[in-house]
Motif scaffolding. Structure first.
Motif, PDB file in Angstrom:
ATOM      1  N   GLU A 144     -23.189  -4.987  43.550  1.00  0.00           N
ATOM      2  CA  GLU A 144     -24.569  -5.454  43.741  1.00  0.00           C
ATOM      3  C   GLU A 144     -25.045  -5.174  45.177  1.00  0.00           C
ATOM      4  N   VAL A 145     -24.126  -5.259  46.136  1.00  0.00           N
ATOM      5  CA  VAL A 145     -24.488  -4.888  47.522  1.00  0.00           C
ATOM      6  C   VAL A 145     -24.922  -3.416  47.544  1.00  0.00           C
ATOM      7  N   TYR A 146     -24.147  -2.601  46.885  1.00  0.00           N
ATOM      8  CA  TYR A 146     -24.427  -1.166  46.845  1.00  0.00           C
ATOM      9  C   TYR A 146     -25.726  -0.891  46.074  1.00  0.00           C
ATOM     10  N   LYS A 147     -25.909  -1.612  44.983  1.00  0.00           N
ATOM     11  CA  LYS A 147     -27.141  -1.458  44.193  1.00  0.00           C
ATOM     12  C   LYS A 147     -28.358  -1.794  45.050  1.00  0.00           C
ATOM     13  N   HIS A 148     -28.276  -2.886  45.804  1.00  0.00           N
ATOM     14  CA  HIS A 148     -29.404  -3.263  46.664  1.00  0.00           C
ATOM     15  C   HIS A 148     -29.680  -2.179  47.714  1.00  0.00           C
ATOM     16  N   ALA A 149     -28.620  -1.560  48.223  1.00  0.00           N
ATOM     17  CA  ALA A 149     -28.814  -0.465  49.180  1.00  0.00           C
ATOM     18  C   ALA A 149     -29.536   0.705  48.500  1.00  0.00           C
ATOM     19  N   LEU A 150     -29.147   1.021  47.259  1.00  0.00           N
ATOM     20  CA  LEU A 150     -29.810   2.109  46.516  1.00  0.00           C
ATOM     21  C   LEU A 150     -31.295   1.819  46.286  1.00  0.00           C
ATOM     22  N   LEU A 151     -31.618   0.545  46.102  1.00  0.00           N
ATOM     23  CA  LEU A 151     -33.012   0.166  45.877  1.00  0.00           C
ATOM     24  C   LEU A 151     -33.799   0.160  47.177  1.00  0.00           C
ATOM     25  N   ASP A 152     -33.072   0.135  48.301  1.00  0.00           N
ATOM     26  CA  ASP A 152     -33.732   0.032  49.600  1.00  0.00           C
ATOM     27  C   ASP A 152     -34.026   1.415  50.186  1.00  0.00           C
ATOM     28  N   VAL A 207     -27.888   2.991  52.184  1.00  0.00           N
ATOM     29  CA  VAL A 207     -26.716   3.478  51.442  1.00  0.00           C
ATOM     30  C   VAL A 207     -25.700   4.077  52.421  1.00  0.00           C
ATOM     31  N   GLN A 208     -26.206   4.886  53.348  1.00  0.00           N
ATOM     32  CA  GLN A 208     -25.340   5.496  54.349  1.00  0.00           C
ATOM     33  C   GLN A 208     -24.596   4.414  55.134  1.00  0.00           C
ATOM     34  N   ASP A 209     -25.312   3.367  55.499  1.00  0.00           N
ATOM     35  CA  ASP A 209     -24.711   2.282  56.294  1.00  0.00           C
ATOM     36  C   ASP A 209     -23.561   1.592  55.564  1.00  0.00           C
ATOM     37  N   VAL A 210     -23.755   1.263  54.287  1.00  0.00           N
ATOM     38  CA  VAL A 210     -22.651   0.572  53.591  1.00  0.00           C
ATOM     39  C   VAL A 210     -21.487   1.522  53.328  1.00  0.00           C
ATOM     40  N   ILE A 246     -20.969  -2.500  36.437  1.00  0.00           N
ATOM     41  CA  ILE A 246     -22.249  -2.099  37.039  1.00  0.00           C
ATOM     42  C   ILE A 246     -22.072  -0.816  37.863  1.00  0.00           C
ATOM     43  N   ALA A 247     -20.939  -0.692  38.558  1.00  0.00           N
ATOM     44  CA  ALA A 247     -20.669   0.537  39.304  1.00  0.00           C
ATOM     45  C   ALA A 247     -20.703   1.741  38.356  1.00  0.00           C
ATOM     46  N   ILE A 248     -20.105   1.589  37.201  1.00  0.00           N
ATOM     47  CA  ILE A 248     -20.125   2.661  36.205  1.00  0.00           C
ATOM     48  C   ILE A 248     -21.554   2.888  35.698  1.00  0.00           C
ATOM     49  N   GLY A 249     -22.294   1.797  35.542  1.00  0.00           N
ATOM     50  CA  GLY A 249     -23.703   1.902  35.132  1.00  0.00           C
ATOM     51  C   GLY A 249     -24.542   2.623  36.174  1.00  0.00           C
ATOM     52  N   LEU A 250     -24.196   2.444  37.458  1.00  0.00           N
ATOM     53  CA  LEU A 250     -24.930   3.142  38.520  1.00  0.00           C
ATOM     54  C   LEU A 250     -24.680   4.650  38.442  1.00  0.00           C
ATOM     55  N   MET A 255     -34.588   2.117  30.570  1.00  0.00           N
ATOM     56  CA  MET A 255     -33.646   2.074  31.689  1.00  0.00           C
ATOM     57  C   MET A 255     -34.393   2.053  33.012  1.00  0.00           C
ATOM     58  N   VAL A 256     -33.758   1.478  34.027  1.00  0.00           N
ATOM     59  CA  VAL A 256     -34.249   1.650  35.386  1.00  0.00           C
ATOM     60  C   VAL A 256     -33.583   2.901  35.941  1.00  0.00           C
ATOM     61  N   LEU A 257     -34.387   3.808  36.468  1.00  0.00           N
ATOM     62  CA  LEU A 257     -33.860   5.054  37.039  1.00  0.00           C
ATOM     63  C   LEU A 257     -34.381   5.207  38.463  1.00  0.00           C
ATOM     64  N   LEU A 258     -33.758   6.105  39.212  1.00  0.00           N
ATOM     65  CA  LEU A 258     -34.204   6.376  40.585  1.00  0.00           C
ATOM     66  C   LEU A 258     -34.869   7.749  40.640  1.00  0.00           C
ATOM     67  N   LYS A 259     -36.120   7.774  41.099  1.00  0.00           N
ATOM     68  CA  LYS A 259     -36.756   9.066  41.358  1.00  0.00           C
ATOM     69  C   LYS A 259     -36.240   9.617  42.673  1.00  0.00           C
ATOM     70  N   ASP A 260     -35.808   8.707  43.494  1.00  0.00           N
ATOM     71  CA  ASP A 260     -35.104   9.029  44.728  1.00  0.00           C
ATOM     72  C   ASP A 260     -34.461   7.711  45.168  1.00  0.00           C
ATOM     73  N   ILE A 261     -33.580   7.747  46.133  1.00  0.00           N
ATOM     74  CA  ILE A 261     -33.045   6.485  46.636  1.00  0.00           C
ATOM     75  C   ILE A 261     -34.199   5.676  47.216  1.00  0.00           C
ATOM     76  N   GLY A 262     -34.267   4.398  46.843  1.00  0.00           N
ATOM     77  CA  GLY A 262     -35.379   3.557  47.294  1.00  0.00           C
ATOM     78  C   GLY A 262     -36.630   3.692  46.447  1.00  0.00           C
ATOM     79  N   GLN A 263     -36.563   4.500  45.372  1.00  0.00           N
ATOM     80  CA  GLN A 263     -37.745   4.671  44.517  1.00  0.00           C
ATOM     81  C   GLN A 263     -37.421   4.444  43.040  1.00  0.00           C
ATOM     82  N   PRO A 264     -37.194   3.184  42.676  1.00  0.00           N
ATOM     83  CA  PRO A 264     -36.855   2.888  41.274  1.00  0.00           C
ATOM     84  C   PRO A 264     -38.077   2.974  40.370  1.00  0.00           C
TER      85      PRO A 264
END
Lengths: 355, 355
Positions: free
Chosen positions: A178-186, A191-194, A260-264, A323-332
């Motif tokens: 979930e920490v990683y997921k939040h970074a992907l949404l940010d 993401v680089q930081d974590v 969830i990691a597998i879901g990501l 599904m929730v998808l990413l058009k880019d990191i930070g762009q769900p």
């Protein structure tokens, strides 16, 4: 570290710090009646500290069985009747000390006791940094998880990092998803930081500076939650990785965050498929392997039963699996996907792992 | 007649009119799944109309046992599991057709189903004009009435006056106590108006122009509810007459409004005692006798058991029994009263009736 929610009203503080429990007095001193609901495992591990807190502030302690299995209507009925036997007033506070299940259950009891009393979340796992924020509380129905519940904000979240000392690595890994997921949404930077902070299992096990990344994750989550408390819009983005992840969790009994990691991963593949994004799947697989998510399990997955589970996901509507998808990191974004697309992404996921 | 609440958000319309149900389509057409919870007695009396509505809009009908006895945790568990068996989404609406118990129960189910789905109140009694407004929903605990619940607004209230045709006079009288209470909370003019409109039993039984007075009562109630949804301040004023009234209701099994009428008398006596107001008790006794409230029952009341019940009233705090009193008509306030004062007012109430 401390932050406060920014709703129009009824805001609550979130404290993330070692020894955060030392501040408990500030949050409970005005209540006439105080109950502490505590996960049995936590109670055993921390019994001395808990008992001393309970004695000091005249708190009635209710140890609860650990895990999802206790979130039943029967248990709820039994517990709420038992609280009401104390002839309490609304000047009552429930403290919820434990993982996500403890918080969900205690929060639901609080939301319905005398039409709602205050409750304080005291998460003790890494995963519960996520579930303790945002006011989603629930118990389970015989027809599914969290189907009976409410949106009901806590009056405070006290995240005492001391509790993390006793967490097994598997639990750390579960919360980290979930920490990683939040970074992907940010942002890509987040993401680089974590990834830099926790490049491998050893680093993640040490959890150095975890406070910083929990804080950032909470900030990200709150943006979505405050904009859309009742999850009719952007809050759904927090389900990134969860459509496939939940199906995997139920079908193969993986810990929540492992699934969830597998879901990501699956979601990255689907985004590339649908939007033509160029997410480097190999990079994510390699990183998740370095911190020891059980990706090998994917080899044995079967599509059809997972598809059936994805069909009953709560985000769906008449148009099928959403599904929730990413058009880019930070762009769900959200997207309806066909069975053929789900199956294609599944085949690619297995292929990547088998290579 | 129609009005709309004036909360900062999530407002709902309140329609008070003959044939209001004819407008149902406007309120339910967008929901995928619709359940109608209906009081068994109403279902029997109006079965043809209800079945035609259900068929027309594809509504699943759940007849409920009448009265408070069905508001148990067991019944709640059974009903909510049964709804969840339909694999519903949040795009679901529950219609609550019946008296206060039906509304309380259905609203609580709606508030917790999938963390909250919409519900529409369709009150069928005069009394339920009061309980259907304001979003208080609840079931009963073995330790007391309405102890498990929520504050959860309906998405509409459709008060179809056609249902009032089948009400027995005792029920009309029960509902009228809340109409009269709302007038007392509003103004001397409002009290004068209802007394003029319904000077005796025959006039009240005919309920001419009841629409007007229901509308005014709802307007008055909403002022308090909107200012203080969770009842930590002025909403408590709506409990005018209820401290003594509830005790009488429980102890002597009087219909709610009959007990509240007696509670209103008691409150006038207490206001005169505490504030030196000059409420003309004889006038209120005479008026209540003219419309046939069972004031003779007061002769047989005993103070001590009623006092014990007043002690557990939810408005109390550490300072003892708190009552809502009138400093003048339209000027409610709260006041802590001693046992001696309660006993003195009780003696005067009995004296007035025996004269």
């Amino acid at each position: 570290m401390q932050l406060t929610t920014t709703y129009p009203d009824r805001n609550y503080p979130i404290v993330i710090a070692p020894h955060a429990l030392d501040q408990l007095d500030d949050y409970i001193k005005d209540y006439k009646t105080k109950f502490l609901f505590v996960d049995n495992n936590i109670y055993r591990l921390w019994s001395e500290r808990i008992q001393s807190i309970a004695d000091q502030w005249n708190i009635k302690v209710y140890p609860l069985p650990a895990g999802e299995e206790m979130k039943t209507l029967e248990h709820y009925s039994q517990v709420i009747e038992s609280l009401l036997a104390h002839q309490i007033t609304r000047n009552t506070c429930i403290l919820a000390m434990g993982g996500g299940a403890t918080g969900d259950f205690s929060g639901f009891v609080a939301s319905t006791l005398l039409r709602g009393v205050d409750y304080i979340q005291i998460p003790t796992t890494l995963l519960a940094h996520d579930s303790s924020i945002g006011g989603k509380v629930a118990i389970n129905s015989s027809h599914g998880k969290n189907l009976i519940g409410a949106f009901y904000r806590p009056s405070a979240v006290l995240y005492d990092l001391d509790f993390l000392q006793t967490l097994p690595y598997s639990e750390i890994l579960s919360g980290y998803a979930e920490v990683y997921k939040h970074a992907l949404l940010d942002s890509a930077r987040a993401v680089q930081d974590v990834e830099n902070a926790y490049p491998n299992q050893q680093a993640l096990a040490e959890m150095n500076d975890i406070e910083t990344y929990l804080y950032r994750g909470v900030e990200t989550k709150l943006q979505f939650v405050i904009a859309d408390e009742r999850e009719s819009g952007v809050r759904q983005y927090l389900n990134l990785g969860h459509t496939f992840g939940h199906a995997v969790e139920y079908r193969y009994h993986l810990p929540h965050g492992h699934a969830i990691a597998i879901g990501l991963l699956y979601q990255f593949i689907m985004s590339n498929l649908i939007y033509g994004t160029a997410f480097d799947i190999t990079h994510y697989v390699r990183y998740f392997q370095q911190i020891a998510y059980p990706l090998q399990r994917i080899k044995d997955f079967e599509f059809e039963p997972l598809y059936q589970l994805m069909l009953v996901d709560k985000k769906n509507n008449d148009q099928g699996v959403q599904m929730v998808l990413l058009k880019d990191i930070g762009q769900p974004t959200t997207h309806h996907v066909t069975k053929a697309e789900l199956e294609q992404a599944f085949a690619e996921l297995q292929k990547v792992i088998k290579e």
